[in-house]
Design a protein around this motif. Structure first.
Motif, PDB file in Angstrom:
ATOM      1  N   GLN A  77      26.371 -17.160 -11.731  1.00  0.00           N
ATOM      2  CA  GLN A  77      26.100 -16.115 -11.820  1.00  0.00           C
ATOM      3  C   GLN A  77      26.401 -15.193 -13.118  1.00  0.00           C
ATOM      4  N   LEU A  78      25.170 -14.556 -13.427  1.00  0.00           N
ATOM      5  CA  LEU A  78      25.242 -14.457 -15.139  1.00  0.00           C
ATOM      6  C   LEU A  78      25.738 -12.960 -14.981  1.00  0.00           C
ATOM      7  N   GLU A  79      24.940 -12.152 -13.944  1.00  0.00           N
ATOM      8  CA  GLU A  79      24.814 -10.948 -13.461  1.00  0.00           C
ATOM      9  C   GLU A  79      25.376 -10.338 -12.322  1.00  0.00           C
ATOM     10  N   ARG A  80      26.250  -9.012 -12.904  1.00  0.00           N
ATOM     11  CA  ARG A  80      26.919  -8.815 -11.130  1.00  0.00           C
ATOM     12  C   ARG A  80      25.912  -8.891 -10.310  1.00  0.00           C
ATOM     13  N   THR A  81      25.023  -7.246 -11.035  1.00  0.00           N
ATOM     14  CA  THR A  81      23.683  -7.383  -9.954  1.00  0.00           C
ATOM     15  C   THR A  81      22.941  -7.031 -11.157  1.00  0.00           C
ATOM     16  N   THR A  82      21.230  -7.755 -10.175  1.00  0.00           N
ATOM     17  CA  THR A  82      20.644  -7.689 -11.468  1.00  0.00           C
ATOM     18  C   THR A  82      19.831  -5.691 -11.442  1.00  0.00           C
ATOM     19  N   PRO A  83      20.521  -4.870 -11.485  1.00  0.00           N
ATOM     20  CA  PRO A  83      19.579  -3.499 -11.433  1.00  0.00           C
ATOM     21  C   PRO A  83      17.976  -3.633 -11.831  1.00  0.00           C
ATOM     22  N   LEU A  84      17.519  -2.765 -10.335  1.00  0.00           N
ATOM     23  CA  LEU A  84      16.400  -3.208  -9.811  1.00  0.00           C
ATOM     24  C   LEU A  84      15.200  -1.764  -8.993  1.00  0.00           C
ATOM     25  N   THR A  85      14.119  -0.976 -10.088  1.00  0.00           N
ATOM     26  CA  THR A  85      14.027  -0.053  -9.508  1.00  0.00           C
ATOM     27  C   THR A  85      12.560  -0.038  -9.308  1.00  0.00           C
ATOM     28  N   VAL A  86      12.203   0.249  -8.070  1.00  0.00           N
ATOM     29  CA  VAL A  86      10.935   0.496  -7.744  1.00  0.00           C
ATOM     30  C   VAL A  86      10.153   1.575  -8.688  1.00  0.00           C
ATOM     31  N   VAL A  87       8.970   1.212  -9.061  1.00  0.00           N
ATOM     32  CA  VAL A  87       8.228   1.996  -9.756  1.00  0.00           C
ATOM     33  C   VAL A  87       6.968   2.517  -9.430  1.00  0.00           C
ATOM     34  N   GLY A  88       6.842   3.481  -9.150  1.00  0.00           N
ATOM     35  CA  GLY A  88       4.986   3.646  -8.254  1.00  0.00           C
ATOM     36  C   GLY A  88       4.637   4.043  -9.899  1.00  0.00           C
ATOM     37  N   GLN A  89       2.619   4.234  -9.117  1.00  0.00           N
ATOM     38  CA  GLN A  89       2.092   5.887  -9.947  1.00  0.00           C
ATOM     39  C   GLN A  89       2.561   6.800  -9.616  1.00  0.00           C
ATOM     40  N   ARG A  90       2.564   8.092 -10.387  1.00  0.00           N
ATOM     41  CA  ARG A  90       2.209   9.155 -10.363  1.00  0.00           C
ATOM     42  C   ARG A  90       1.873   9.526  -8.110  1.00  0.00           C
ATOM     43  N   GLY A  91       2.168  10.377  -7.660  1.00  0.00           N
ATOM     44  CA  GLY A  91       2.603  10.334  -6.254  1.00  0.00           C
ATOM     45  C   GLY A  91       3.037   9.624  -5.329  1.00  0.00           C
ATOM     46  N   ARG A  92       2.992   8.281  -6.232  1.00  0.00           N
ATOM     47  CA  ARG A  92       4.178   7.657  -5.055  1.00  0.00           C
ATOM     48  C   ARG A  92       6.124   8.479  -4.889  1.00  0.00           C
ATOM     49  N   ALA A  93       6.562   7.905  -4.079  1.00  0.00           N
ATOM     50  CA  ALA A  93       7.560   9.502  -4.152  1.00  0.00           C
ATOM     51  C   ALA A  93       8.280   8.239  -3.434  1.00  0.00           C
ATOM     52  N   THR A  94       7.881   8.203  -2.253  1.00  0.00           N
ATOM     53  CA  THR A  94       8.630   7.438  -1.020  1.00  0.00           C
ATOM     54  C   THR A  94       8.122   6.136  -1.016  1.00  0.00           C
ATOM     55  N   LEU A  95       9.670   5.783  -0.078  1.00  0.00           N
ATOM     56  CA  LEU A  95       8.491   4.237  -0.129  1.00  0.00           C
ATOM     57  C   LEU A  95       8.031   4.092   1.413  1.00  0.00           C
ATOM     58  N   GLY A  96       7.983   4.691   2.298  1.00  0.00           N
ATOM     59  CA  GLY A  96       6.893   5.291   3.091  1.00  0.00           C
ATOM     60  C   GLY A  96       4.937   5.496   2.130  1.00  0.00           C
ATOM     61  N   ASP A  97       5.416   6.323   1.028  1.00  0.00           N
ATOM     62  CA  ASP A  97       4.424   5.571   0.449  1.00  0.00           C
ATOM     63  C   ASP A  97       3.614   4.297  -0.383  1.00  0.00           C
ATOM     64  N   LEU A  98       4.547   3.719   0.377  1.00  0.00           N
ATOM     65  CA  LEU A  98       3.886   1.978  -0.203  1.00  0.00           C
ATOM     66  C   LEU A  98       3.046   1.964   0.909  1.00  0.00           C
ATOM     67  N   ARG A  99       2.715   2.564   1.876  1.00  0.00           N
ATOM     68  CA  ARG A  99       1.627   1.605   3.638  1.00  0.00           C
ATOM     69  C   ARG A  99       0.824   1.476   2.963  1.00  0.00           C
ATOM     70  N   THR A 100      -0.139   0.930   3.015  1.00  0.00           N
ATOM     71  CA  THR A 100      -1.706   0.593   2.431  1.00  0.00           C
ATOM     72  C   THR A 100      -1.724   0.440   0.902  1.00  0.00           C
ATOM     73  N   THR A 101      -0.776   0.015   0.576  1.00  0.00           N
ATOM     74  CA  THR A 101      -0.796  -0.044  -2.046  1.00  0.00           C
ATOM     75  C   THR A 101      -1.100  -1.690  -1.610  1.00  0.00           C
ATOM     76  N   THR A 102      -0.931  -1.110  -2.666  1.00  0.00           N
ATOM     77  CA  THR A 102      -0.456  -3.371  -3.173  1.00  0.00           C
ATOM     78  C   THR A 102       0.350  -2.902  -4.467  1.00  0.00           C
ATOM     79  N   ILE A 103       1.116  -3.882  -4.399  1.00  0.00           N
ATOM     80  CA  ILE A 103       2.449  -4.042  -5.166  1.00  0.00           C
ATOM     81  C   ILE A 103       2.194  -5.256  -5.452  1.00  0.00           C
ATOM     82  N   LEU A 104       2.521  -5.241  -7.340  1.00  0.00           N
ATOM     83  CA  LEU A 104       3.111  -6.055  -7.933  1.00  0.00           C
ATOM     84  C   LEU A 104       3.869  -7.332  -8.011  1.00  0.00           C
ATOM     85  N   VAL A 105       4.272  -8.367  -7.786  1.00  0.00           N
ATOM     86  CA  VAL A 105       5.186  -8.952  -7.678  1.00  0.00           C
ATOM     87  C   VAL A 105       4.835 -10.033  -8.946  1.00  0.00           C
ATOM     88  N   ASP A 106       5.669 -11.448  -8.539  1.00  0.00           N
ATOM     89  CA  ASP A 106       6.052 -12.127  -9.527  1.00  0.00           C
ATOM     90  C   ASP A 106       5.268 -13.821  -9.197  1.00  0.00           C
TER      91      ASP A 106
END
Length: 284
Positions: A77-106
């Motif tokens: 294990q090379l990191e204690r944790t991988t700091p990961l931030t959920v980043v959204g377009q302007r106006g997306r402020a909460t996880l609830g705002d991700l309903r009916t959205t497109t999330i970019l993934v690997d």
């Protein structure tokens, strides 16, 4: 026996940067390169174009279900944790705002997205409430979200800070929801381990020396990361993620297994013992 180690990663881990800058890898034949996606990592391992990869530890559970050797394991294990931030377009402020959205993934079924899928499930947002669009690794996701493609994505240093500086919104972090979330691991095929062990063990020893050096001289490590092109904030985040040990965290891996189970994804029937091989670690 192999004297050369061919590596792939998304971003050089801080341990590798410090080890190289401090001359700890002198005498080792390392061939390191950046890859565009976890699928590219998998293909490189299966086709013997890479010996080992630095990647999200969840990937092992998915990769061992695909056509191929099905014997991939975590050797460090090379990191204690991988700091990961959920980043959204302007106006997306909460996880609830991700309903009916497109999330970019690997990839939609493995890697860091499993943590976000679990976070959304905890909010009562099921997989039918959003779309997952594969675009590649963290560099590719950053460029896509900043260009206006998609509604949200997960980013780690330094790309999370870069995205926020460009005006995008910080929605949440994985660590806020899952403090035990583990960082990236080093993955190899168990079948190739005997051939790779001399070079692999030597590199892991240099990473262990770097880990101790970071603990004893953090300012020198910070300077090494700055010389490698990382911003001050990114370097600080990477140093905070320095693992207390190269031994893969049992609590972290069991969290990943539970997240996969929580999302109804295959591979969750595995165990820590089936995923981890420690024979190449210093002192083993």
């Amino acid at each position: 026996m192999s004297s050369t180690l061919r590596l792939l990663w998304f971003v050089p881990p801080s341990l590798a940067v410090v080890a190289d800058a401090s001359g700890m890898t002198a005498g080792l034949a390392l061939q390191a390169g950046r890859n565009a996606s976890s699928d590219a990592q998998f293909e490189a391992l299966v086709s013997d174009r890479a010996d080992t990869v630095v990647t999200a530890m969840d990937n092992v559970m998915d990769w061992n279900l695909r056509p191929g050797p099905r014997d991939f394991c975590l050797v460090a294990q090379l990191e204690r944790t991988t700091p990961l931030t959920v980043v959204g377009q302007r106006g997306r402020a909460t996880l609830g705002d991700l309903r009916t959205t497109t999330i970019l993934v690997d990839a939609p079924g493995n890697g860091f997205i499993v943590a976000l899928r679990a976070m959304l499930a905890d909010e009562g947002i099921g997989p039918d409430a959003y779309a997952l669009e594969p675009v590649g690794g963290v560099h590719e996701r950053h460029d896509a979200i900043v260009s206006g493609r998609g509604d949200a994505t997960l980013l780690g240093p330094p790309f999370d800070a870069m995205a926020l500086e460009s005006g995008l919104s910080r929605i949440a972090t994985v660590q806020e929801h899952y403090p035990a979330f583990p960082g990236q691991g080093l993955v190899v095929s168990a079948g190739a381990l005997k051939r790779l062990r001399p070079a692999l063990s030597a590199w892991l020893l240099s990473l262990e020396k770097a880990r101790r050096s970071i603990a004893g001289a953090p300012e020198a490590a910070r300077q090494a990361l700055a010389l490698a092109g990382f911003s001050a904030s990114s370097a600080d985040a990477m140093l905070r993620a320095t693992p207390g040990s190269l031994l893969p965290s049992r609590a972290g891996i069991e969290l990943l297994i539970e997240q996969r189970r929580r999302c109804g994804l295959p591979g969750a029937e595995t165990t820590y013992e089936k995923l981890v091989e420690t024979s190449a670690l210093p002192g083993s």
